[in-house]
Write an enzyme that holds these catalytic residues in place. Structure first.
Site: not given
Ligand SMILES: NC(=O)C1=CN([C@@H]2O[C@H](COP(=O)(O)OP(=O)(O)OC[C@H]3O[C@@H](n4cnc5c(N)ncnc54)[C@H](OP(=O)(O)O)[C@@H]3O)[C@@H](O)[C@H]2O)C=CC1
Ligand SMILES: O=CCCC(=O)O
Length: 293
Positions: A95, A170
Site C-alpha cells: 500500500t 486502496k
C-alpha cells in the site's frame, strides 16, 4: 510458473506460503533474512538480493511496508531495477501512494519491463485463506498473466486502468476503515462510561445496519484490551496520512479522517504502532500509556 516474492512480513509470508501450497515455484527475499526460513521449509528458494530474485524469475511480486521500502527495494543497490528487462514483470502489492507507484512504474518501463500495482484489501486471515480483494492497475497484459496468481491470493481482482488508480482506491478504502475503527473505539468507550455492556453493544451493532466483519472480528478482542497484530497500527496511520495528502491534492475536506489520523499518531507516540490498529482504542480510552504491548 516461477514467482519471485519480496517482503515476508505479516502479509507477504501468508501470500508466498499460499502460492507454494498451490503449486507455484517461489523464490523469496526479505530484508531480515531469518524470516525466509519458514518459507524455505515449505519449499521456497532464497534469492540473495531483490536483483537476483528478478534475474531468476520472470514475474516478481513485492509486499513491503511503505513508500520508502517500496522505493528502496527497486532503486537502491542490488535492487529490482538492476535486473528488470524486457519480458519481465514487476507487481507491487504494497500500500503506497500513487506518486510512489508511478515512479516505480516509469523506471521499470524504461528498462523494458512491465508493471502492475496491486494493493489489497483484507488482512492476515484473508491472505492465509486466499480471500483478498486485489486492486490492480497498470499494464493490462501483465495483469492478465497474473490472474492465476491473483486467483490463488484473492476472492476478487479488479483491473482499474492506469497506474495510480489502484493505489488511490486502496487509500480511500483504508481511510474509511480507519475512521470506522475510531468510531467503534469512541462508541465502546461511551458505552462503558455510561454503564452499558460492551458485548451487548457489539451484539446490537452486528444485528443492525452498520454490521460489518471488522467490528465483529476486532470488537471482542478490543473489549479485552487485546491487539494481536493483523494490520499493524503504524501501517494504518501511514495510510491515513497518504489519504489525507490525496485529500490535500484534490481540496477535499476530511475532518473525520484528520481526527482519526491524530488518534493513530498519538497511539504511535505511545509505542502502540506494532500492535493491531484496533489498539487506537487505548488512546480513545485515555489508557494508552498504561497499556503493555
Ligand atoms: N497487515 C495487513 O492487514 C495489511 C497490510 N497491507 C499493506 O501491505 C504491506 C505489508 O504489510 P504487512 O505485511 O502487514 O507489514 P509488516 O510490517 O509485517 O512487513 C513489512 C515488510 O516490509 C519490509 N521492509 C520494511 N522496510 C523495508 C526496507 N526499507 N527495505 C526492505 N524491506 C523493508 C519488512 O522487512 P523486515 O522483515 O526486514 O522488517 C517486511 O518484509 C503494507 O504496505 C501494508 O500497508 C495491506 C493490506 C492488509
Ligand atoms: O490495509 C489493510 C487492510 C486491512 C483490512 O482490510 O482488514
Amino acid at each position: 510458473m516461477e514467482v519471485g516474492f519480496l517482503g515476508l512480513g505479516i502479509m507477504g509470508k501468508a501470500m508466498a506460503s499460499r502460492l507454494l501450497k498451490h503449486g507455484f515455484r517461489v523464490t523469496v527475499w526479505n530484508r531480515t533474512r531469518s524470516k525466509c526460513q519458514e518459507l524455505v521449509e515449505q519449499g521456497a528458494s532464497i534469492g540473495e538480493t531483490p536483483a537476483l530474485v528478478v534475474k531468476k524469475c520472470k514475474y516478481t511480486i513485492a509486499m513491503l511496508s511503505d513508500p520508502a521500502a517500496a522505493l528502496s527495494v527497486v532503486f537502491e543497490k542490488d535492487g529490482v531495477l538492476e535486473q528488470i528487462s524486457e519480458g519481465k514483470g514487476y507487481i507491487d502489492m504494497s500500500t503506497v501512494d500513487a506518486e510512489t507507484s508511478s515512479k516505480i512504474s516509469e523506471a521499470v518501463l524504461k528498462k523494458g519491463g512491465s508493471f502492475v500495482e496491486a494493493p489489497v484489501s483484507g488482512s492476515k486471515k484473508q491472505a492465509e485463506d486466499g480471500q483478498l480483494i486485489i486492486l490492480s492497475a497498470g499494464d493490462k497484459a501483465l495483469y492478465e498473466v497474473m490472474v492465476p496468481v491473483f486467483d490463488v491470493l484473492g476472492k476478487k481482482s479488479f483491473f482499474l486502468g492506469e497506474v495510480g488508480k489502484g493505489a488511490r482506491l486502496k487509500l480511500v478504502v483504508n481511510m474509511i476503515m480507519g475512521s470506522m475503527m475510531n468510531a467503534l473505539s469512541e462508541g465502546l468507550c461511551l458505552a462503558d462510561r455510561s454503564g452499558l455492556s460492551l458485548q451487548t453493544l457489539l451484539d446490537v451493532l452486528d444485528l443492525g445496519g452498520c454490521a460489518n466483519p471488522m467490528f465483529k472480528l476486532k470488537g471482542p478482542a478490543m473489549i479485552e484490551s487485546k491487539y494481536p497484530p493483523a494490520f499493524p497500527l503504524k501501517h494504518q496511520q501511514k495510510d491515513m496520512r497518504l489519504a489525507l495528502s490525496l485529500g490535500d491534492e484534490h481540496a477535499v475536506s476530511m475532518p473525520i479522517a484528520a481526527a482519526s489520523n491524530e488518534a493513530f499518531k498519538k497511539a504511535r507516540s505511545h509505542e502502540l504502532g506494532d500492535l493491531d490498529f484496533s489498539a487506537v482504542y487505548e488512546v480513545v480510552k485515555g489508557t494508552a500509556s498504561g497499556h503493555a504491548a
